[in-house]
Design a protein around this motif. Sequence first.
Motif, short mmCIF file in Angstrom:
data_model
loop_
_atom_site.label_atom_id
_atom_site.label_comp_id
_atom_site.label_asym_id
_atom_site.label_seq_id
_atom_site.Cartn_x
_atom_site.Cartn_y
_atom_site.Cartn_z
N ALA A 18 -47.01 81.33 78.68
CA ALA A 18 -46.69 82.76 78.69
C ALA A 18 -45.41 83.03 79.47
CB ALA A 18 -47.86 83.55 79.28
N GLU A 19 -45.19 82.27 80.56
CA GLU A 19 -43.96 82.47 81.35
C GLU A 19 -42.73 82.15 80.53
OE1 GLU A 19 -46.06 79.65 82.69
OE2 GLU A 19 -47.45 81.24 83.15
N ALA A 20 -42.80 81.09 79.73
CA ALA A 20 -41.65 80.72 78.90
C ALA A 20 -41.39 81.78 77.84
CB ALA A 20 -41.89 79.36 78.25
N LYS A 21 -42.44 82.29 77.23
CA LYS A 21 -42.27 83.35 76.23
C LYS A 21 -41.65 84.59 76.86
CE LYS A 21 -46.13 82.26 73.18
NZ LYS A 21 -47.39 82.78 72.64
N GLN A 22 -42.10 84.95 78.05
CA GLN A 22 -41.57 86.12 78.73
C GLN A 22 -40.10 85.93 79.09
OE1 GLN A 22 -42.98 89.02 78.96
NE2 GLN A 22 -41.17 89.87 79.95
N ARG A 23 -39.73 84.72 79.54
CA ARG A 23 -38.34 84.43 79.88
C ARG A 23 -37.44 84.56 78.65
NH1 ARG A 23 -39.90 79.79 82.63
NH2 ARG A 23 -39.16 78.58 80.87
N VAL A 24 -37.88 83.98 77.53
CA VAL A 24 -37.08 84.05 76.30
C VAL A 24 -36.96 85.50 75.83
CG1 VAL A 24 -37.06 83.39 73.86
CG2 VAL A 24 -37.60 81.69 75.60
N ALA A 27 -34.53 87.39 78.13
CA ALA A 27 -33.14 86.99 77.89
C ALA A 27 -32.61 87.58 76.59
CB ALA A 27 -33.02 85.47 77.88
N LEU A 28 -33.45 87.58 75.55
CA LEU A 28 -33.03 88.14 74.27
C LEU A 28 -32.80 89.64 74.38
CD1 LEU A 28 -32.49 87.76 71.26
CD2 LEU A 28 -34.93 88.11 70.87
N MET A 29 -33.70 90.35 75.03
CA MET A 29 -33.55 91.80 75.19
C MET A 29 -32.31 92.13 76.02
SD MET A 29 -35.59 93.55 73.52
CE MET A 29 -36.01 92.50 72.17
N ALA A 30 -32.04 91.32 77.05
CA ALA A 30 -30.86 91.56 77.88
C ALA A 30 -29.59 91.37 77.06
CB ALA A 30 -30.87 90.63 79.09
N SER A 31 -29.54 90.31 76.25
CA SER A 31 -28.34 90.07 75.45
C SER A 31 -28.17 91.13 74.38
CB SER A 31 -28.37 88.67 74.83
OG SER A 31 -29.42 88.57 73.90
N LEU A 32 -29.28 91.59 73.79
CA LEU A 32 -29.18 92.65 72.79
C LEU A 32 -28.73 93.97 73.40
CD1 LEU A 32 -32.31 91.98 70.56
CD2 LEU A 32 -29.91 91.61 69.97
N ALA A 65 -36.14 95.35 67.35
CA ALA A 65 -34.92 94.66 67.75
C ALA A 65 -35.08 93.15 67.55
CB ALA A 65 -34.60 94.96 69.21
N LEU A 66 -36.24 92.63 67.85
CA LEU A 66 -36.48 91.21 67.61
C LEU A 66 -36.46 90.89 66.12
CD1 LEU A 66 -39.28 90.34 70.20
CD2 LEU A 66 -36.93 89.52 70.16
N ALA A 67 -37.00 91.78 65.31
CA ALA A 67 -36.99 91.56 63.86
C ALA A 67 -35.56 91.56 63.33
CB ALA A 67 -37.83 92.62 63.17
N VAL A 68 -34.74 92.48 63.84
CA VAL A 68 -33.34 92.53 63.42
C VAL A 68 -32.62 91.24 63.84
CG1 VAL A 68 -31.12 93.68 63.86
CG2 VAL A 68 -33.18 95.03 63.39
N ALA A 69 -32.84 90.81 65.08
CA ALA A 69 -32.19 89.59 65.57
C ALA A 69 -32.66 88.38 64.76
CB ALA A 69 -32.50 89.39 67.05
N ALA A 70 -33.95 88.31 64.44
CA ALA A 70 -34.46 87.19 63.65
C ALA A 70 -33.88 87.20 62.25
CB ALA A 70 -35.99 87.25 63.61
N GLY A 71 -33.74 88.37 61.66
CA GLY A 71 -33.15 88.46 60.33
C GLY A 71 -31.70 88.00 60.31
N ILE A 72 -30.96 88.43 61.31
CA ILE A 72 -29.56 88.02 61.41
C ILE A 72 -29.48 86.51 61.59
CG2 ILE A 72 -27.50 88.15 62.88
CD1 ILE A 72 -28.26 91.10 63.37
#
Length: 117
Positions: A18-24, A27-32, A65-72
């Motif tokens: 769970a910690e690894a999922k939360q970190r990822v 990080a993704l939300m921060a970059s977006l 936002a995750l769906a958009v990033a995954a699609g891209i």
Amino acid sequence: MKPLETLRALGTGDEAPAEAKQRVHSALMASLSVAAATTASAVAAPPGLIPAPAPLLAGLSNAKALAVAAGIWLIGGARGAALYGALRPRQVQIVYVDRTVLSTSVVASSAERTRDG
């Protein structure tokens, strides 16, 4: 081996901690959000002119936002694979196969020659 079996063979097969999922996710939300803020500041118009459009990711939830990033990401991967396949030089392989000559075929052809000749 099926693709799913191959993926399972690469890892432990367990779900990520769970910690690894939360970190990822963080990080993704921060970059977006940085990308959205950069886009918004670059697009902003001077006051009194046409109002600036809303940032690209404004009003999107984390899931969207995750769906958009995954699609891209998927579209970029598909384009990269297509370009790699189209532009990669073709490799030519020459394969030699040794075949043994059966003695019955040699005897048969020599017997036919003696009959014909």
